[in-house]
Design a protein around this motif. Sequence first.
Motif, PDB file in Angstrom:
ATOM      1  N   TYR A   1       0.828  -1.214   0.000  1.00 49.83           N
ATOM      2  CA  TYR A   1       0.000   0.000   0.000  1.00 49.83           C
ATOM      3  C   TYR A   1       0.862   1.264   0.000  1.00 49.83           C
ATOM      4  CZ  TYR A   1      -4.195  -2.760   0.412  1.00 49.83           C
ATOM      5  OH  TYR A   1      -5.221  -3.638   0.137  1.00 49.83           O
TER       6      TYR A   1
ATOM      7  N   TYR B   1       0.614   4.095  -2.950  1.00 48.77           N
ATOM      8  CA  TYR B   1       0.529   5.511  -2.593  1.00 48.77           C
ATOM      9  C   TYR B   1       1.643   6.306  -3.270  1.00 48.77           C
ATOM     10  CZ  TYR B   1       0.628   9.765   0.228  1.00 48.77           C
ATOM     11  OH  TYR B   1       0.635  11.082   0.630  1.00 48.77           O
TER      12      TYR B   1
ATOM     13  N   GLU C   1       1.002   6.920  -6.866  1.00 51.28           N
ATOM     14  CA  GLU C   1      -0.149   7.798  -7.067  1.00 51.28           C
ATOM     15  C   GLU C   1       0.145   9.229  -6.621  1.00 51.28           C
ATOM     16  OE1 GLU C   1      -4.841   8.316  -5.718  1.00 51.28           O
ATOM     17  OE2 GLU C   1      -3.565   6.816  -4.747  1.00 51.28           O
TER      18      GLU C   1
ATOM     19  N   TYR D   1      -5.580  -4.032  -8.263  1.00 53.06           N
ATOM     20  CA  TYR D   1      -5.339  -2.675  -8.762  1.00 53.06           C
ATOM     21  C   TYR D   1      -4.646  -2.699 -10.119  1.00 53.06           C
ATOM     22  CZ  TYR D   1      -6.610  -0.914  -4.165  1.00 53.06           C
ATOM     23  OH  TYR D   1      -7.300  -0.612  -3.019  1.00 53.06           O
TER      24      TYR D   1
ATOM     25  N   PRO E   1     -10.660  -4.709  -5.550  1.00 53.94           N
ATOM     26  CA  PRO E   1      -9.609  -3.918  -4.891  1.00 53.94           C
ATOM     27  C   PRO E   1     -10.043  -3.529  -3.481  1.00 53.94           C
ATOM     28  CG  PRO E   1     -10.063  -3.072  -7.094  1.00 53.94           C
ATOM     29  CD  PRO E   1     -11.143  -4.062  -6.790  1.00 53.94           C
ATOM     30  N   ARG E   2      -9.105  -3.545  -2.560  1.00 55.25           N
ATOM     31  CA  ARG E   2      -9.419  -3.157  -1.180  1.00 55.25           C
ATOM     32  C   ARG E   2      -9.267  -1.645  -1.037  1.00 55.25           C
ATOM     33  NH1 ARG E   2      -9.768  -6.949   2.849  1.00 55.25           N
ATOM     34  NH2 ARG E   2     -10.569  -5.109   3.955  1.00 55.25           N
ATOM     35  N   HIS E   3     -10.227  -0.938  -1.596  1.00 57.34           N
ATOM     36  CA  HIS E   3     -10.194   0.520  -1.518  1.00 57.34           C
ATOM     37  C   HIS E   3     -10.276   0.993  -0.074  1.00 57.34           C
ATOM     38  CE1 HIS E   3     -10.269   0.951  -5.808  1.00 57.34           C
ATOM     39  NE2 HIS E   3     -11.452   0.351  -5.938  1.00 57.34           N
ATOM     40  N   ASP E   4     -10.941   0.190   0.781  1.00 62.11           N
ATOM     41  CA  ASP E   4     -11.049   0.578   2.187  1.00 62.11           C
ATOM     42  C   ASP E   4      -9.675   0.594   2.857  1.00 62.11           C
ATOM     43  OD1 ASP E   4     -10.926  -2.215   1.821  1.00 62.11           O
ATOM     44  OD2 ASP E   4     -11.823  -2.586   3.800  1.00 62.11           O
TER      45      ASP E   4
ATOM     46  N   ARG F   1      -6.729   0.802   1.236  1.00 64.68           N
ATOM     47  CA  ARG F   1      -5.903   1.843   0.605  1.00 64.68           C
ATOM     48  C   ARG F   1      -6.248   3.211   1.178  1.00 64.68           C
ATOM     49  NH1 ARG F   1      -5.702   5.030  -4.036  1.00 64.68           N
ATOM     50  NH2 ARG F   1      -7.794   4.404  -4.698  1.00 64.68           N
ATOM     51  N   ALA F   2      -7.528   3.474   1.377  1.00 67.72           N
ATOM     52  CA  ALA F   2      -7.955   4.751   1.964  1.00 67.72           C
ATOM     53  C   ALA F   2      -7.491   4.863   3.410  1.00 67.72           C
ATOM     54  CB  ALA F   2      -9.475   4.887   1.877  1.00 67.72           C
TER      55      ALA F   2
END
Length: 760
Positions: free
Chosen positions: A192, A196, A199, A260, A270-273, A275-276
């Motif tokens: 992760y 990051y 991005e 991703y 995707p584990r957006h939770d 990543r957020a």
Amino acid sequence: MAAVHGPKRPSIMSRSPEDTTSVNLYDRLFEQQLEAGASVLLATENVVDAYLDNKPATRGKQKYSRHQRDSDFWSSDVVNGIPSEAWQAEGATLALARYLGQEPVANPLLLERIAAESPRLVRRAVRYSGLVLQQHSPRRTELDRIASSNPNIAEFCRMLDIFDGAYRERVATVDIWKKMLVDLSPFEILIYASLYAFERLNPAEFAMPWRPTEERSVAEGQWQAINDILIWKLATASATSLRPKEKDLGRSLRTHLSPYLFPSPDGPPPRHDLRAAFEALLEAQIELNSFISQSADAFSFDDGIEFVRIGDRALDIVERDASVRAAWKRDGRKLERLHGYWFYRALVEFFHSDLATKTIGLPENHEANRVACIRAIRTKLQLTDVYGLDDAVTTDSGVQVDLFQALLATELTSAFYQRDFLQAFVTHLNETGHWAPALSLLALEGIATGHNRFPLTWSDRKAKIERIVGWTVSKKSPRGSPLMAAAILDFWTNDLVTLAARLRQGEPGLHPKLFERPILKMDRLLIQLPWIFGLQNNSTAAINNLRRIGARRGDARLETRRIEEQLGRLFESRGFRVVLNWQPVDESDARAGEVDLICALGRIVLVLEVKSTFIRQSQRDAWLHGTTTLRKAGHQLRRKVPAVERALSEGSDLAAELNLAGDAGSVSVHGWIVDTSIECDHQRFSGFLKVSLEEVLIALRDDRHLLNDPAGILSGRFQEHDIAISDDAHTERSLYPRGFTVEGFMDAVEKEAVWEEPGC
């Protein structure tokens, strides 16, 4: 306590010299100072200095622990009887700061007495102690009791309360987001972090070889926060997660990375939770770190400012001394210019070597490899000329590694990641407009060619050695050396399993940062982060790898001696007579100890105290350096300069060695602290000037023009493939237009002429 009275003399004279267990050693030292003829104030100052210098080191035959030292000092008669004026001295303030910064030893009555006589001194000591972030300490309880009857301390405690509330709030936010990621393994945290990075960490700048200082500092702040999160994860992770097997890696990649890069309706989403949550944790960690460095550390260690309270929940900063803050920024600019200086020195050396006419590596990689060679030469020059390293260094495993080969390997690795990962990613980003498909294209290219092009890479040790063995090619090993490749790998490797064990056990010690040892080892797995390796400052990484993390290496003492020898030879090249490591022969000067370097030209003598440390990156570390190493160096020169003066006046062998036989009264002796670090530059300690070793080196070589980016390479006017330099391309006004003289040299150093920029 009346100011006219000195400390009460402890009754120790009837005890036998061997009876050290029941005698307070600081009271004994005070008595000895008085018997030697010192005044009460001087004897007190010497006792305080001994405490600050962590002396005595032993009690009888036993090691004297920090706790025992604190206990004896703060319970001694000499300390409890210190006259008021003695508390105004810098050393006493630092000693009081040490009391406030520790917890086991208590002397509340003494603190109360000092606060009644000088609340300003107590406030200053509290700042230096770091108590602002340790308010659970019983020392804070003592302050609160004093505050009930002391308005000055009461107002100060209100400010501490505001700091405490702000700090707790930020720590609580970090802890909330950590709970969201508690089930992730260290490897998954790095996944992760890498997503990051591609991005958010200035992806447009990935294609730029040189980046402005401000942009680098932002990225380094993010790196530090990621490093802190990794340290947290290592300290709390299970032992099995630190030794992942192939099936564990596969599961982690399928769950946290592949969705991703290769989204599929048939695969896991995707584990957006997560990543957020990682992004939120990182932002919270950055905010916490920023609060510590820009607020708490500024409160504690920036003497140029003062905090004032506004209402019950806010503080404001009032600048008291602009020169103090300007000096900190100026030292930072000096570091930047020194980085350029060594690059230009390397440029000259490269173009006078046979490497300049050879194709380095594959033709398509020649230009990048050429720059990598120049950068490796740059760092080697700095490490050998300033830090005293030899052509080979010993790794933690005890294997010797060729210094240039180790530096070249990391520069070639950086060039590889810059070209094949970061710049390639920017190309795909420009095509797709989004980081995720850009990373997908990068990964697919790697799969098609049989290479790992994921946002983090991993391999076992054997495969990694095979990959870098080609970078160890030399005349001695025309096909490369696997043994050398393995040693280089060890040189840059951070063993996370070992580090995790130390963290869990609470062992003290320094932890390598991501950029200092950027190859991360988990059992047999080696992990690399392209966004670190491709953008890090390899020069700082190498220096701190050796001088910060590796400060206790067996070679370190030899390197320190080599620094003195090399500096001595440079002085000799300018006509100085030089004596290294002189020991006073007069018994009365025995406390002066060994003098690192004595240089004489004409009737002027320079007594140099040489210190070698590492590159610091925080105001706190710089302050600690100034109040420990440099302060002690000033005290050493306060003893050594008079010892040299006496030896010269008595017509000793030293006078003959320095070619100063004759009228010793006309000799002028000066003491300088010469330090490899830039911190506290051109400040005075015990009246003696502190200068950087690099400034002295540049002044003796008279090549300050290299500090000013003479070809515009560092400012971006030239691309790296256009680099070229000639012998006479950078002529600039010499420091010595009428020829070198010792007076001109001293004037150039003392007036900071080396640092003058064009037009100044």
